[in-house]
Write an enzyme that holds these catalytic residues in place. Structure first.
Site, short mmCIF file in Angstrom:
data_model
loop_
_atom_site.label_atom_id
_atom_site.label_comp_id
_atom_site.label_asym_id
_atom_site.label_seq_id
_atom_site.Cartn_x
_atom_site.Cartn_y
_atom_site.Cartn_z
N VAL A 65 4.50 3.07 -5.12
CA VAL A 65 6.32 3.29 -4.38
C VAL A 65 6.30 3.53 -3.14
O VAL A 65 5.37 3.46 -2.43
CB VAL A 65 5.99 4.63 -4.83
CG1 VAL A 65 7.35 5.36 -3.56
CG2 VAL A 65 6.33 4.69 -6.57
N GLY A 110 4.09 5.35 1.60
CA GLY A 110 4.09 4.98 0.62
C GLY A 110 3.14 5.46 -0.45
O GLY A 110 2.10 6.08 -0.29
N LYS A 111 3.05 4.73 -1.70
CA LYS A 111 1.43 5.51 -2.48
C LYS A 111 1.41 4.60 -3.50
O LYS A 111 2.71 3.86 -4.36
CB LYS A 111 1.29 6.88 -2.81
CG LYS A 111 0.41 7.70 -3.11
CD LYS A 111 -0.46 7.86 -2.39
CE LYS A 111 -1.58 9.06 -2.02
NZ LYS A 111 -2.02 9.17 -0.74
N GLY A 112 0.25 4.49 -4.42
CA GLY A 112 0.57 3.57 -5.49
C GLY A 112 -0.63 4.18 -6.43
O GLY A 112 -1.33 5.12 -6.14
#
Ligand code: NAD
Length: 426
Positions: A65, A110-112
């Site tokens: 994201v 962001g992050k994943g």
């Protein structure tokens, strides 16, 4: 126009949105910007098929994201955990936007992650997951677009597999796309201690802001891993007494102060699983797991898990000040009880920003191809942490709001200003 508020069945995302809306309202943020910043710019869901060691094929769900790139490339870790889902990545990505903004570094958030149980995976299976995850996000990541990093259950080896995959796909070395790499592969000296140093720096700045004597001030720390250890070492160097520490094996308490250097040596060099179990000191008491929360100290540092202080136990906390090292250690109802009792709380995304500031240093060194000494790294880290603390402290006093709300407002305002200057195209 009235703001259409988003919510989510995912408690973490619902909570992150609530914090955002409440701060946006308090600061009178424009409705359009409130709408924009409550959403993510991009959300990628992917399938990750893997041929397992036993020859069977499993398909894992992966995500990335990008919540905001208003201030710079989106920045945030990649988590491997069975609870990982798109909503959790979005909540964490949004928090990264505020954390990077507050830290004053040139990044969005962001992050994943990948929904998996890393304990059940072999090294080879993990490598396959990492390489496919990297190949799927390849069109989206880059030193100037999106810069992932380690998070829960990922670290140096995973960052190397990510970097290697993208570098091979592009036929050129791409070190600045991933931070948290090992030192020989374009990593940075100083990163290991960065978050703990930063947490302790916030604690010491708080004492200064409140005119409280540092020498002899009592501190307790829940969690004696990477962050807790380096925070404890910094506090004793500054003259504080660390009277209580804990890990999954219980609480270790000495009213006159624990021998922290000995405890660190025990965890790092004596215990095979790097635990406090078996650590002894004359006059020390071994207490129950959660007793560390309720010690009568000046400053408490939760440095283990999220949600450890809630409405059910906030009344039992005796510490006058709390610096949140873990992400989300105090629930919003626990926070309200502590605030009504006048407990001063330095929020997580201010206190534990040493990690992402360290990532920024690694990225800057990789882009320049020129590496700093550990002293240069630490000097810059501490300077930024002190400035950030002072900015939030002063803003909170001016506006008459607690530090958590002040931190959100400062962070949101910097992102909002970037949007006002850049316009709303994309
Ligand atoms: P770690 O795995 O190195 O250490 C965690 C410690 O907490 C261990 O000592 C473990 O035994 C202890 N622990 C776990 N459950 C416990 C319990 N119920 N009671 C008492 N102790 C318990 O992790 P870390 O890197 O030190 O991270 C700690 C927290 O800080 C996490 O919430 C993490 O998300 C957050 N954080 C870490 C960084 C970083 O750079 N490492 C950056 C930002 C935020």
């Amino acid at each position: 126009m009235t703001v259409v508020k988003r919510t989510s069945s995912n408690g973490f995302l619902a909570n992150s949105l609530n914090f955002f809306y409440s701060a946006a309202e308090e600061m009178g943020l424009e409705e359009g910007l409130t709408e924009i910043l409550s959403r993510s710019e991009r959300k990628l869901s992917m399938s990750i098929p893997v041929e397992m060691d036993d020859g069977t094929v499993r398909v894992f769900d992966g995500f990335r994201v990008q919540h905001s790139t208003a201030l710079g490339p989106s920045k945030g870790g990649v988590r491997f955990h069975p609870n990982v889902c798109l909503d959790e990545c979005e909540a964490l990505g949004m928090m990264m936007t505020w954390k990077c903004s507050l830290a004053g570094i040139p990044y969005g958030g962001g992050k994943g992650g990948v929904c998996c149980e890393p304990l059940e995976l072999s090294k080879k299976e993990k490598e396959k997951i990492c390489r496919t995850w990297a190949a799927r996000v390849e069109p989206l990541v880059g030193a100037w677009t999106d810069v992932p990093a380690p998070d829960v259950n990922t670290g140096g080896p995973e960052m190397v597999w990510f970097m290697d995959t993208i570098s091979k796909m592009r036929n050129r070395l791409e070190p600045a796309i991933f931070t948290g790499k090992p030192i020989p592969l374009w990593g940075s000296k100083g990163r290991t201690a960065a978050t703990g140093y930063g947490v302790a720096t916030c604690g010491l700045e708080l004492f200064k802001a409140l005119d409280k004597k540092v020498e002899g001030a009592s501190v307790s720390i829940q969690g004696f891993g990477n962050v807790g250890t380096y925070a404890a070492l910094t506090f004793i160097d500054a003259g504080c007494k660390v009277v209580g520490i804990s890990d999954i094996t219980g609480t270790y308490y000495h009213k006159d102060g624990l021998d922290i250097k000995k405890a660190v040596d025990h965890v790092q060099n004596v215990h095979p699983k790097h635990l406090l179990e078996g650590f002894v000191q004359d006059g020390m008491e071994k207490l129950e797991l959660n007793d560390v929360l309720y010690l009568d100290v000046d400053l408490f540092i939760p440095a283990a898990l999220e949600g450890v202080v809630t409405k059910d136990n906030a009344d039992k906390i005796k510490a006058k000040f709390i610096v949140e090292a873990a992400n989300g250690p105090i629930t919003s109802d626990g926070d309200a009880i502590l605030a009504s009792r006048g407990v001063v709380i330095v929020p997580d995304f201010l206190a534990n920003a040493g990690g992402v500031i360290g990532s920024y240093f690694e990225w800057a060194q990789d882009l320049g191809g020129y590496f700093w000494t550990e002293e240069e790294y630490n000097e810059r880290l501490i300077r930024i942490m002190k400035e950030n603390f002072q900015r939030v402290w002063t803003y909170g006093k001016e506006k008459g709001v607690p530090m958590r709300k002040a931190a959100f407002m400062v962070a949101i305002e910097r992102v909002a200003e970037a949007h006002r200057m850049r316009g709303i195209f994309l």
